[in-house]
Design a protein around this motif. Sequence first.
Motif, short mmCIF file in Angstrom:
data_model
loop_
_atom_site.label_atom_id
_atom_site.label_comp_id
_atom_site.label_asym_id
_atom_site.label_seq_id
_atom_site.Cartn_x
_atom_site.Cartn_y
_atom_site.Cartn_z
N HIS A 393 -29.54 20.34 9.62
CA HIS A 393 -30.65 19.65 10.45
C HIS A 393 -31.71 20.36 10.95
CE1 HIS A 393 -32.47 16.50 13.01
NE2 HIS A 393 -32.08 17.27 13.97
N HIS A 394 -31.21 21.39 11.74
CA HIS A 394 -32.24 22.44 12.21
C HIS A 394 -32.76 23.41 11.64
CE1 HIS A 394 -31.23 20.93 16.27
NE2 HIS A 394 -29.95 20.81 16.21
N LEU A 395 -32.02 24.22 10.35
CA LEU A 395 -32.68 25.11 9.71
C LEU A 395 -33.21 24.69 8.16
CD1 LEU A 395 -29.59 27.83 10.14
CD2 LEU A 395 -31.58 27.22 11.57
N LYS A 396 -33.03 23.31 8.11
CA LYS A 396 -33.68 22.74 6.86
C LYS A 396 -33.14 23.51 5.67
CE LYS A 396 -35.32 19.88 9.75
NZ LYS A 396 -34.95 18.69 9.84
N ALA A 397 -32.01 24.07 5.57
CA ALA A 397 -31.61 24.84 4.16
C ALA A 397 -30.50 24.54 3.57
CB ALA A 397 -31.35 26.38 4.65
N PRO A 398 -30.29 24.43 2.53
CA PRO A 398 -29.09 23.84 1.78
C PRO A 398 -27.92 24.69 2.02
CG PRO A 398 -30.22 25.16 0.24
CD PRO A 398 -30.95 25.13 1.68
N ALA A 399 -26.66 24.17 2.28
CA ALA A 399 -25.66 24.88 2.69
C ALA A 399 -24.44 24.48 1.33
CB ALA A 399 -24.87 24.42 3.85
N VAL A 400 -23.68 25.45 0.87
CA VAL A 400 -22.73 25.34 -0.28
C VAL A 400 -21.41 26.14 0.16
CG1 VAL A 400 -22.36 26.00 -2.68
CG2 VAL A 400 -24.46 24.95 -2.13
N GLY A 401 -20.28 25.50 -0.03
CA GLY A 401 -19.16 26.15 0.21
C GLY A 401 -18.40 26.66 -1.04
N LEU A 402 -18.15 27.86 -1.34
CA LEU A 402 -17.21 28.54 -2.32
C LEU A 402 -16.20 29.33 -1.88
CD1 LEU A 402 -18.41 31.24 -3.39
CD2 LEU A 402 -20.14 29.71 -4.42
N GLY A 403 -15.10 29.79 -2.19
CA GLY A 403 -14.40 30.73 -1.52
C GLY A 403 -12.89 31.03 -2.48
N VAL A 404 -11.77 31.41 -1.56
CA VAL A 404 -10.72 32.28 -2.15
C VAL A 404 -9.27 31.41 -2.09
CG1 VAL A 404 -11.97 34.61 -2.05
CG2 VAL A 404 -10.46 33.45 -0.02
N GLY A 405 -9.52 30.20 -1.96
CA GLY A 405 -7.96 29.50 -1.52
C GLY A 405 -7.68 28.67 -2.86
N TYR A 406 -6.44 27.89 -2.66
CA TYR A 406 -5.94 27.14 -3.49
C TYR A 406 -5.28 25.95 -2.72
CZ TYR A 406 -1.15 28.62 -3.77
OH TYR A 406 0.27 28.74 -3.52
N PRO A 407 -4.86 24.98 -3.35
CA PRO A 407 -4.10 23.54 -2.73
C PRO A 407 -3.00 24.19 -1.99
CG PRO A 407 -5.13 22.93 -4.87
CD PRO A 407 -5.27 24.45 -4.96
N GLY A 408 -2.30 24.97 -2.51
CA GLY A 408 -0.90 25.43 -1.94
C GLY A 408 -1.26 26.36 -0.91
N SER A 409 -2.32 26.70 -0.41
CA SER A 409 -2.67 28.00 0.73
C SER A 409 -1.78 27.53 1.68
CB SER A 409 -4.05 28.32 0.74
OG SER A 409 -4.49 28.83 -0.38
N ARG A 410 -1.41 26.20 2.04
CA ARG A 410 -0.81 25.89 3.46
C ARG A 410 -1.82 25.98 4.43
NH1 ARG A 410 5.76 26.65 2.70
NH2 ARG A 410 5.90 26.29 0.35
N VAL A 411 -3.23 25.89 4.41
CA VAL A 411 -4.06 25.81 5.60
C VAL A 411 -3.42 25.08 6.80
CG1 VAL A 411 -6.20 25.56 6.31
CG2 VAL A 411 -5.89 26.49 4.10
#
Length: 441
Positions: A393-411
């Motif tokens: 909203h404030h920065l008017k820039a796109p955001a994308v998430g990618l990373g290093v986990g997997y479904p069994g990471s037990r977050v």
Amino acid sequence: MEAFLEEARRLLAELVALPTVSAEGRALREGAARVAEVLEGLGLEAALHEGYGPPVVFAEGGVGERTLLFYNHYDVQPPDPLRLWATAPFALTERDGAWWGRGAHDDKGELVARVMALKLFKERHGFLPRVKFVVEGEEEVGSPHLEAYVADKRDLLQADAILWEAGGVDAQGRPYLYAGLKGIVALELRVRTAAFDLHSSYGAVVENPIYRLARALASLRDEEGRVLIPGFYDRVRPLTPLEREVLAEIPDESEALKEAFGVGGFLGGARGLEFNRRLYTEPCVNFNGVHAGYGGPGSKTVLPAEALAKLDFRLVPDQDPEEIPALLRAHLEAQGFHDVEVQVLEKGERPARSDLAHPFVKLAREALEEAFGARAVLYPSMAGSGPMYPFLHHLKAPAVGLGVGYPGSRVHSPNEHIRIRDFERGVRAILRLLELFFLGR
């Protein structure tokens, strides 16, 4: 490669050793200071911004015409219950090809992955690209001060694109990225029908608060899960043709999840595209817990005086979390539940979704596919929530998430961990994204 992974392990071990539990206010200032030192070690200028809850770590530096902003957080969930941990939660342990410890994935492992990707970029290309970091300490308690921070610091935070905090691979090992998050508002419903608990014989003439609460809760949704509150769906933004196209490309994991969850089926018999549409792009109401009366061993013939329920609403663009409690109150009153008290438990988060047609989304997907050698799955939004909205909203820039986990990471659970091979490939994907974003190759 062994030296690279050893450096990453040492850095992650230092961060995991700090019990930065925001729900308990533990070690937050120490955690912020250590993160600032790590970012300064990259060659960035770092500062602790005060006045927005725990210190917000801001860092910037590097050269180039474009700027990439990284969002992360240094706080973690409580480790409880401790008896379920196979290793000490705040001592990083390597076993079975994984790194174990609270925050190993969420979110200290993700932060270390970004740091290592920038180190590799600098080694390979001889300079540090123009980047900024915002690393907060309240994400695990709903980021109550972050919207004000981003609004106040919008000029300082300006960037061309934002790399969000997490991601990884799905249950089949496919890399994925996401361009949005659901919003959330958490509430409590409370009913009192007497001044104190009564003998259950008075159930013949005194209203039971459990009955009142159960009827109130049952009025909120139908058998298929659709919310029955008038006006609840009025602000829901229709999906664009591209969002529908991307949604149709998401693999069907409904059968695998049904088996993994141990459920007989999903609401409305949802599967395939309908399952994904509901999970990732539809709002819902969820009952977190109901508390009333006696729940101990044996029998206690009591008519409780009070009953309460905790619930949350997951929201999608353009629903407003501040509007939901008023809609809920109006619905309950219209249904005759004037005696049901509604209390907002914490400041809600607005839903957010980037434009899937933005070049940065395409670039991030390309980087993932090159690093993993497989087609990347793009999610318009994830089913969970987070503080992405203020940035979009404030920065008017796109955001994308990618990373290093997997479904069994037990977050958020005991025995949180990341697999080392996922970490390594995640770092390579971030490195490739940096190259495509800053160098065009």
